[in-house]
Design a protein around this motif. Structure first.
Motif, PDB file in Angstrom:
ATOM      1  N   THR A 258       0.816  -1.235   0.000  1.00 51.20           N
ATOM      2  CA  THR A 258       0.000   0.000   0.000  1.00 51.20           C
ATOM      3  C   THR A 258       0.838   1.269   0.000  1.00 51.20           C
ATOM      4  OG1 THR A 258      -0.246   0.169   2.409  1.00 51.20           O
ATOM      5  CG2 THR A 258      -1.829  -1.237   1.230  1.00 51.20           C
ATOM      6  N   PHE A 259       2.094   1.201  -0.394  1.00 51.09           N
ATOM      7  CA  PHE A 259       2.930   2.390  -0.453  1.00 51.09           C
ATOM      8  C   PHE A 259       2.538   3.227  -1.667  1.00 51.09           C
ATOM      9  CE2 PHE A 259       6.991   4.390  -1.927  1.00 51.09           C
ATOM     10  CZ  PHE A 259       7.114   5.303  -0.884  1.00 51.09           C
ATOM     11  N   ALA A 260       2.257   4.535  -1.431  1.00 50.97           N
ATOM     12  CA  ALA A 260       1.881   5.457  -2.503  1.00 50.97           C
ATOM     13  C   ALA A 260       3.132   6.205  -2.968  1.00 50.97           C
ATOM     14  CB  ALA A 260       0.820   6.435  -2.018  1.00 50.97           C
ATOM     15  N   PHE A 261       3.394   6.160  -4.268  1.00 50.95           N
ATOM     16  CA  PHE A 261       4.602   6.792  -4.780  1.00 50.95           C
ATOM     17  C   PHE A 261       4.345   7.376  -6.162  1.00 50.95           C
ATOM     18  CE2 PHE A 261       4.613   2.394  -6.087  1.00 50.95           C
ATOM     19  CZ  PHE A 261       5.091   2.404  -7.382  1.00 50.95           C
ATOM     20  N   CYS A 262       5.298   8.168  -6.620  1.00 58.54           N
ATOM     21  CA  CYS A 262       5.188   8.819  -7.932  1.00 58.54           C
ATOM     22  C   CYS A 262       5.736   7.894  -9.006  1.00 58.54           C
ATOM     23  CB  CYS A 262       5.961  10.138  -7.928  1.00 58.54           C
ATOM     24  SG  CYS A 262       6.001  10.959  -9.549  1.00 58.54           S
ATOM     25  N   TRP A 263       4.986   7.763 -10.072  1.00 60.17           N
ATOM     26  CA  TRP A 263       5.365   6.894 -11.191  1.00 60.17           C
ATOM     27  C   TRP A 263       6.710   7.312 -11.787  1.00 60.17           C
ATOM     28  CZ3 TRP A 263       4.177   2.682 -14.105  1.00 60.17           C
ATOM     29  CH2 TRP A 263       4.629   2.655 -15.415  1.00 60.17           C
ATOM     30  N   PHE A 264       6.963   8.622 -11.861  1.00 59.72           N
ATOM     31  CA  PHE A 264       8.141   9.120 -12.556  1.00 59.72           C
ATOM     32  C   PHE A 264       9.397   9.124 -11.686  1.00 59.72           C
ATOM     33  CE2 PHE A 264       4.637  11.218 -14.876  1.00 59.72           C
ATOM     34  CZ  PHE A 264       4.890  10.711 -16.131  1.00 59.72           C
ATOM     35  N   CYS A 265       9.347   9.802 -10.548  1.00 59.50           N
ATOM     36  CA  CYS A 265      10.559   9.972  -9.741  1.00 59.50           C
ATOM     37  C   CYS A 265      10.737   8.869  -8.704  1.00 59.50           C
ATOM     38  CB  CYS A 265      10.564  11.335  -9.065  1.00 59.50           C
ATOM     39  SG  CYS A 265       9.215  11.598  -7.871  1.00 59.50           S
ATOM     40  N   GLN A 266       9.743   7.978  -8.554  1.00 56.89           N
ATOM     41  CA  GLN A 266       9.825   6.838  -7.633  1.00 56.89           C
ATOM     42  C   GLN A 266       9.978   7.272  -6.179  1.00 56.89           C
ATOM     43  OE1 GLN A 266       9.870   3.184  -8.847  1.00 56.89           O
ATOM     44  NE2 GLN A 266       8.718   4.473 -10.249  1.00 56.89           N
TER      45      GLN A 266
ATOM     46  N   LYS B 162       6.874  14.707 -25.236  1.00 60.87           N
ATOM     47  CA  LYS B 162       6.863  16.053 -24.652  1.00 60.87           C
ATOM     48  C   LYS B 162       5.734  16.211 -23.649  1.00 60.87           C
ATOM     49  CE  LYS B 162       9.087  18.653 -28.381  1.00 60.87           C
ATOM     50  NZ  LYS B 162       8.920  19.716 -29.404  1.00 60.87           N
ATOM     51  N   SER B 163       4.562  15.677 -23.981  1.00 57.76           N
ATOM     52  CA  SER B 163       3.428  15.762 -23.052  1.00 57.76           C
ATOM     53  C   SER B 163       3.729  15.006 -21.761  1.00 57.76           C
ATOM     54  CB  SER B 163       2.169  15.183 -23.706  1.00 57.76           C
ATOM     55  OG  SER B 163       1.831  15.912 -24.875  1.00 57.76           O
ATOM     56  N   MET B 164       4.395  13.874 -21.882  1.00 60.54           N
ATOM     57  CA  MET B 164       4.746  13.099 -20.695  1.00 60.54           C
ATOM     58  C   MET B 164       5.760  13.846 -19.829  1.00 60.54           C
ATOM     59  SD  MET B 164       3.902  10.309 -19.202  1.00 60.54           S
ATOM     60  CE  MET B 164       3.148   9.377 -20.549  1.00 60.54           C
TER      61      MET B 164
ATOM     62  N   GLU C  57       6.172  17.114 -19.727  1.00 61.37           N
ATOM     63  CA  GLU C  57       5.457  18.250 -19.141  1.00 61.37           C
ATOM     64  C   GLU C  57       4.629  17.826 -17.942  1.00 61.37           C
ATOM     65  OE1 GLU C  57       3.249  19.766 -22.392  1.00 61.37           O
ATOM     66  OE2 GLU C  57       4.984  20.654 -23.409  1.00 61.37           O
ATOM     67  N   LEU C  58       4.027  16.644 -18.034  1.00 60.27           N
ATOM     68  CA  LEU C  58       3.265  16.111 -16.908  1.00 60.27           C
ATOM     69  C   LEU C  58       4.184  15.830 -15.727  1.00 60.27           C
ATOM     70  CD1 LEU C  58       0.642  14.868 -15.689  1.00 60.27           C
ATOM     71  CD2 LEU C  58       1.312  12.709 -16.754  1.00 60.27           C
ATOM     72  N   ARG C  59       5.354  15.328 -16.020  1.00 63.77           N
ATOM     73  CA  ARG C  59       6.281  14.946 -14.946  1.00 63.77           C
ATOM     74  C   ARG C  59       6.897  16.159 -14.250  1.00 63.77           C
ATOM     75  NH1 ARG C  59      11.412  10.768 -15.610  1.00 63.77           N
ATOM     76  NH2 ARG C  59      12.196  10.966 -13.472  1.00 63.77           N
ATOM     77  N   TYR C  60       7.393  17.127 -15.037  1.00 63.25           N
ATOM     78  CA  TYR C  60       8.140  18.237 -14.458  1.00 63.25           C
ATOM     79  C   TYR C  60       7.368  19.556 -14.432  1.00 63.25           C
ATOM     80  CZ  TYR C  60      12.040  15.032 -15.180  1.00 63.25           C
ATOM     81  OH  TYR C  60      12.868  13.940 -15.162  1.00 63.25           O
ATOM     82  N   GLY C  61       6.196  19.582 -15.034  1.00 63.33           N
ATOM     83  CA  GLY C  61       5.427  20.818 -15.093  1.00 63.33           C
ATOM     84  C   GLY C  61       5.690  21.564 -16.380  1.00 63.33           C
ATOM     85  N   THR C  62       4.624  22.008 -17.043  1.00 63.77           N
ATOM     86  CA  THR C  62       4.766  22.662 -18.348  1.00 63.77           C
ATOM     87  C   THR C  62       5.586  23.949 -18.244  1.00 63.77           C
ATOM     88  OG1 THR C  62       2.628  21.772 -19.036  1.00 63.77           O
ATOM     89  CG2 THR C  62       3.514  23.590 -20.318  1.00 63.77           C
ATOM     90  N   LYS C  63       5.290  24.796 -17.252  1.00 58.84           N
ATOM     91  CA  LYS C  63       6.007  26.063 -17.109  1.00 58.84           C
ATOM     92  C   LYS C  63       7.480  25.833 -16.795  1.00 58.84           C
ATOM     93  CE  LYS C  63       2.020  28.838 -15.735  1.00 58.84           C
ATOM     94  NZ  LYS C  63       1.442  29.728 -14.690  1.00 58.84           N
ATOM     95  N   ASN C  64       7.759  24.843 -15.971  1.00 62.23           N
ATOM     96  CA  ASN C  64       9.158  24.541 -15.655  1.00 62.23           C
ATOM     97  C   ASN C  64       9.925  24.127 -16.901  1.00 62.23           C
ATOM     98  OD1 ASN C  64       8.780  25.083 -12.968  1.00 62.23           O
ATOM     99  ND2 ASN C  64       8.492  22.942 -12.368  1.00 62.23           N
ATOM    100  N   ILE C  65       9.317  23.242 -17.698  1.00 62.84           N
ATOM    101  CA  ILE C  65       9.973  22.775 -18.916  1.00 62.84           C
ATOM    102  C   ILE C  65      10.186  23.928 -19.894  1.00 62.84           C
ATOM    103  CG2 ILE C  65       9.593  21.409 -21.003  1.00 62.84           C
ATOM    104  CD1 ILE C  65      10.596  19.697 -18.830  1.00 62.84           C
TER     105      ILE C  65
END
Length: 373
Positions: free
Chosen positions: A229-237, A267-269, A271-279
């Protein structure tokens, strides 16, 4: 090829290919006054012949007896038809008998193993079901066990280099060849490889768990391990940090290069991971940095001592670094002897020979500062 007629055009009505048919049984008894006064008492049994044909054969055999009065039974030709009723059972029986008869032929035959190239009896060999290639049991078992131990489960298939069949062996075949323990390892490794190739499957980042986790959506970052039941982020683990909080960015230059070379889906992936404005900000900064680097490379020379970028606005190619006071050549960037700085430009072996004023406007110099020879 045996064709079943009168069926319902189902898959089971397809022709059956066999090499052996179940035998026709002759059940007989000899009377006490046989063969002088009475004939042989007999009846025929056969699972795949019509009952009326059996009766006709019995009459034919009896007629032969009456004509010959000898112990002779002649069966020259039989036309075969089948009942429509019980075709499935009949097919199963005929297929089973044919398989058993073929197995017995195989056991009694001799084969050359495709691995060790030695001739072995059939009872020491194994024939693969799909391609029918034959190998001795010892060679095939050791070969498959080596592949499974090393993790090359995708290579567990017919070892014959000319085999055109690329399908994997069945679980039953694997178990029969290598045993239950190695067969279980084969299944586990095969399943793990399937999970690793699934784009929606990752693994729980907790070292004590490491269970496979399937992401429910291709556009969401949240993953919940079904085991712990550990909740984690798909991208940064890392521990789940919320939808509105982008992942921490490591190796900015690599991320920007990946984004600038990616297709729209990637690119969409990102942007989802790091934020559109950040990218977008990172890309702008990277483009500006690239332009700056391009200009610096074209218009400056680095000091060979402190690597400070120095732009020459005027004068000759003998440079003096204002930071570390190192003498160097602006053309090649090499160190120059401060005792004899111009010998570098008078050396025939140097690429900068006679190039002291390359790129300089001679009118900028005062004549009294130089001695012309």
């Amino acid at each position: 090829m045996i064709y079943f007629t009168g069926g319902r055009n189902l898959i089971g009505d397809l022709p059956l290919k066999v090499r052996h048919l179940p035998p026709v049984k002759l059940i007989f008894s000899m009377p006490s006054n046989y063969p002088i006064e009475e004939s042989l008492q007999f009846e025929l049994e056969c699972c795949w012949m019509r009952w009326d044909w059996i009766r006709r054969l019995e009459k034919r055999l009896l007629k032969i007896w009456e004509e010959e009065r000898d112990v002779v039974c002649l069966l020259q030709y039989i036309s075969i038809e089948f009942y429509n009723i019980g075709q499935t059972t009949l097919k199963t029986l005929m297929r089973t008998y044919d398989q058993q008869a073929n197995n017995q032929d195989f056991v009694n035959d001799h084969f050359t193993c495709g691995i060790c190239l030695e001739e072995k009896r059939g009872d020491k060999c194994y024939r693969l079901n799909l391609c029918q290639h034959v190998f001795c049991q010892v060679c095939l078992r050791e070969y498959f066990m080596m592949l499974i131990r090393e993790g090359f489960v995708i290579q567990v298939k017919c070892p014959d280099p000319g085999c055109k069949s690329q399908n994997k062996l069945t679980k039953e075949e694997i178990t029969e060849i290598v045993g239950n323990e190695m067969s279980q390892r084969y299944t586990e490794l095969l399943e793990k490889q399937k999970l690793e190739t699934d784009p929606l499957v990752t693994y729980c980042p907790r070292k004590v768990c490491q269970a496979p986790v399937r992401k429910e959506s291709a556009v969401e970052k949240l993953c919940v391990c079904t085991k712990c039941t550990f909740a984690f982020c798909w991208f940064c683990q890392r521990t789940w940090h919320g939808v509105g909080v982008p992942c921490a960015i490591n190796n900015l230059r690599k991320v920007v290069q990946e984004y600038m070379a990616a297709d729209e889906a990637t690119k969409s992936m990102l942007e989802l991971r790091y934020g559109t404005k950040n990218i977008e900000k990172l890309v702008r900064d990277a483009q500006e940095e690239m332009e700056t680097d391009k200009w610096m490379k074209s218009n400056t020379q680095k000091c060979p001592q402190c690597e400070t970028a120095i732009e020459k606005s005027m004068g000759c190619n003998h440079m003096l670094c204002t930071r570390c006071e190192t003498h160097f050549c602006y053309l090649c960037g090499n160190w120059i002897d401060p005792e004899e700085p111009y010998s570098h430009f008078n050396n025939p072996k140097s690429s900068c020979n006679q190039r002291l004023f390359d790129g300089a406007n001679v009118d900028e110099f005062v004549a009294d500062d130089f001695i012309f020879v």
